[in-house]
Scaffold this motif. Sequence first.
Motif, PDB file in Angstrom:
ATOM      1  N   GLU A 351       0.839  -1.225  -0.013  1.00  0.00           N
ATOM      2  CA  GLU A 351      -0.154   0.075   0.067  1.00  0.00           C
ATOM      3  C   GLU A 351       0.915   1.107   0.027  1.00  0.00           C
ATOM      4  N   PHE A 352       0.511   2.263  -0.886  1.00  0.00           N
ATOM      5  CA  PHE A 352       1.426   3.448  -0.826  1.00  0.00           C
ATOM      6  C   PHE A 352       0.370   4.577  -0.597  1.00  0.00           C
ATOM      7  N   PHE A 353       1.100   5.492   0.332  1.00  0.00           N
ATOM      8  CA  PHE A 353       0.597   6.604   0.983  1.00  0.00           C
ATOM      9  C   PHE A 353       1.400   7.835   0.439  1.00  0.00           C
ATOM     10  N   LYS A 354       0.429   9.247   0.467  1.00  0.00           N
ATOM     11  CA  LYS A 354       0.859  10.411   0.248  1.00  0.00           C
ATOM     12  C   LYS A 354       1.690  10.783   1.508  1.00  0.00           C
ATOM     13  N   GLY A 355       2.403  11.941   1.557  1.00  0.00           N
ATOM     14  CA  GLY A 355       3.010  12.515   2.932  1.00  0.00           C
ATOM     15  C   GLY A 355       1.829  12.910   3.476  1.00  0.00           C
ATOM     16  N   ASN A 356       0.565  13.476   3.440  1.00  0.00           N
ATOM     17  CA  ASN A 356      -0.446  13.807   3.951  1.00  0.00           C
ATOM     18  C   ASN A 356      -1.221  12.811   4.661  1.00  0.00           C
ATOM     19  N   GLY A 357      -0.596  11.220   4.512  1.00  0.00           N
ATOM     20  CA  GLY A 357      -1.524  10.276   5.015  1.00  0.00           C
ATOM     21  C   GLY A 357      -2.446   9.524   4.224  1.00  0.00           C
ATOM     22  N   ASN A 358      -2.992  10.298   3.185  1.00  0.00           N
ATOM     23  CA  ASN A 358      -4.104   9.631   2.043  1.00  0.00           C
ATOM     24  C   ASN A 358      -3.394   8.783   1.243  1.00  0.00           C
ATOM     25  N   PRO A 530       6.050  20.668   6.294  1.00  0.00           N
ATOM     26  CA  PRO A 530       4.637  20.869   5.698  1.00  0.00           C
ATOM     27  C   PRO A 530       4.420  19.857   4.803  1.00  0.00           C
ATOM     28  N   GLY A 531       2.811  19.488   4.937  1.00  0.00           N
ATOM     29  CA  GLY A 531       2.349  18.680   4.027  1.00  0.00           C
ATOM     30  C   GLY A 531       2.566  17.038   4.521  1.00  0.00           C
ATOM     31  N   ILE A 532       3.360  16.866   5.543  1.00  0.00           N
ATOM     32  CA  ILE A 532       3.508  15.465   6.251  1.00  0.00           C
ATOM     33  C   ILE A 532       2.542  15.304   7.366  1.00  0.00           C
ATOM     34  N   HIS A 533       1.783  14.291   7.401  1.00  0.00           N
ATOM     35  CA  HIS A 533       0.827  14.027   8.480  1.00  0.00           C
ATOM     36  C   HIS A 533       1.467  13.867   9.713  1.00  0.00           C
ATOM     37  N   PRO A 534       1.137  14.414  10.874  1.00  0.00           N
ATOM     38  CA  PRO A 534       1.696  14.352  12.049  1.00  0.00           C
ATOM     39  C   PRO A 534       2.008  13.017  12.470  1.00  0.00           C
ATOM     40  N   ARG A 535       1.104  12.085  11.976  1.00  0.00           N
ATOM     41  CA  ARG A 535       1.242  10.610  12.766  1.00  0.00           C
ATOM     42  C   ARG A 535       2.665  10.164  12.352  1.00  0.00           C
ATOM     43  N   SER A 642       7.342  10.152  -9.042  1.00  0.00           N
ATOM     44  CA  SER A 642       7.200  10.887 -10.408  1.00  0.00           C
ATOM     45  C   SER A 642       7.266  12.305  -9.960  1.00  0.00           C
ATOM     46  N   GLY A 643       7.751  12.710  -8.895  1.00  0.00           N
ATOM     47  CA  GLY A 643       8.144  14.061  -8.746  1.00  0.00           C
ATOM     48  C   GLY A 643       6.591  14.844  -8.020  1.00  0.00           C
ATOM     49  N   GLN A 644       6.829  16.271  -7.666  1.00  0.00           N
ATOM     50  CA  GLN A 644       5.885  16.919  -7.178  1.00  0.00           C
ATOM     51  C   GLN A 644       4.933  17.636  -8.073  1.00  0.00           C
ATOM     52  N   ASN A 645       5.226  17.612  -9.305  1.00  0.00           N
ATOM     53  CA  ASN A 645       4.603  17.926 -10.540  1.00  0.00           C
ATOM     54  C   ASN A 645       3.067  17.658 -10.447  1.00  0.00           C
TER      55      ASN A 645
END
Length: 713
Positions: A351-358, A530-535, A642-645
């Motif tokens: 499972e892959f997650f974004k930095g914000n936890g989604n 910034p953008g990284i979930h606190p957990r 794929s980068g932040q773009n």
Amino acid sequence: MANTKKPLGIDIANAKSLLDFIKDYLPTDTPWTSFTHPATEEKYTIELQNSSNLTRDELTTCFSLVEESSKGDYSASKQGWKPAAKRREMRLLELKYLLVRSTKPHDGEEETGKPGDIEAFVSFMPTIEDEQEVLYVYEIHLAPSLRRSGLGRRLMMLVEGVARRIGVEKVMLSCFTRNVVAKGFYEGIGYGKDEFSPLPRVLRDGREVEEATRYKNHTEGKGHCPALHLMLPLQRTLATFLDQGDETIPDRADPESEMPGTTSNDVDSLKVIIIGAGIGGLVLAQVLHSAPGIRLSCYERYKAIDDRVVGFRVMLSGTTLSMLKRKLKTDIWADLAFGIGEQPEGGEKIEFFKGNGNKMFTWDSDPTKDQFSVSRWHLREALVKEASFVRTGISFERYEVLPNGRVRAFFSDGSTDECDLLVGADGTNSNVRKQLLNHATIKDLGMVVIYFKIPLTERALKLLGSPGRSMNPLAPFSTRYTQHTIDPEDSYIMLGAGSPHANFHNRRCSPNELTQSELQAEVLARTSQPGIHPRFRELAEMVCLDTAYVNIVRKSEAVHPWTSSPNITLLGDAVFNMSNTLSRGANCAIMDAAALADRVTSPAYRRERHQPAALDEYVRGNIERREVERQRSAMMQKIMFSGQNKLRGYIRNKALPSSLKKIDSLDREEHEGVNWIGSDGEGSVDSTGEEPKWVEELKWDEIFEERHGHEKG
């Protein structure tokens, strides 16, 4: 030509039903099913059972006897007291139990005719040990009221009688050297120290500590061995062996294996030197060590057969694990099997997650589902078991091909050794490859990954933010950890944080020279952006500091098949390494080892080994396997990073289905008899597919629940 090879006595014994085993191997001329305490005159019954026939309560009682008498010795040893592993060992399918039950009813109860409480037991298994047929005594434990009653000696005499009737070489067992009472008991009934007893452990200050001793007692007459693994020599005659009857059973070797059924007299002796005692090198060494006509040495530059990531896990396919079960000795496989994690229903997935936890997406392809998480610590501990062929603390420097075709290896201590085949299994910076393929290069990619272990607690599992589970159902959460370290068998979460070295906040030195606290501070800094979930920061605060491992990512150039020498070859990352994105490095190295072992032990190799192309097929298969895995990993990295773009991210997400199918199509492994069918991320198992035998053997709780699910405690 018909196969006239006689079946092994231990295989004949293990193939028998319980009733036939009792009839053929336990006394028929003297009563053995009862015992009377000489002091109290209390009566006890003795019975034989298979481990699979014991109820959960009966196994719990036996475990309690082990815990009462041996927990202190285990706790004081290097391996420590590991109750989950001990319970699994006690359920090995070929174990037999002699159970001693009290006939006395509980206070206030009338006799019911039901089996009484278990007050003592001995467990044993006919097996192969050090290339000899033996009867191995796993446990013998008595309640305090039965000690010094003569029961222990009586039980050991029954076991020795079984060994004699099977026709094995000796009875063996292991004993902690600090347990002077047990040592005195075994020595008093004729057991002596076995020549394959584990070597003393060398401490950092140079002192030697002998924690456990293997004892033996040969079965030949009443002669005693000069001294502790303990072994009792048993009487073995042609008549005893022939008396086992004409029953035929399959050979112990895998019938599909290319390893020949020859004896050491049928082939010329072949000397093999393996450089490097990593996972691939040790698998090759253990398989060749059991093959006839091969002499073996394995050289490891470090003084301890260990590595910095030994506490982490590797992903092995079901095919690879099935192969290991076929090719490794039974006891080595049994030790390794303790470290195989429980696979979730439907198979593994990533499972892959974004930095914000989604959550971004779930990948549950056939190759991914077929993977099993295996403790690297258990794997290494099993592979170094009885590894008398390993010489540690000796660095390989160079080799020289001699006029007679043999290879002379030169080592840092000034010593040399000669062989018919030199195998470089010495990793990415292989000294063997530097000489064999001097054009091959290694690049530092400027990427660094910091790894830590986090104890798997209920809080940590909740912070993951995704349905998770422990791979150890017997001990799902971590209990043996501190702020600095964690027991190798405890459940954990692996936290990895990677970035270019240029982006490190702490630049005072090379990343692998930073202290554990500095490495944690680096991870905390990244998870506080910034953008990284606190957990994720909370998880980073929970790491065990001493588990830090820094991986400086290097890439070795892919090489083409070489034919420069038929008596020098490479294995594992020594060929060229790959990204660890798909965790396939160890799996690939083990497949290399199996392929090379099959070739070296084949009759064709004995005929062709002096020809330039003797190992060409192995080399081509090795390189092809690694190129495919490298390509799969590279494609996965492009998808993940794929980068932040935002446009690139959008295209990536839309292209995921076709991209993942393309990665799957490159997989070259057969994935056992389990047919995985998936759609839209949901996996299901074809009910007609049969699980491999080794999987069935690991489903201890399921098997016991099936057989005893309605029993009341």
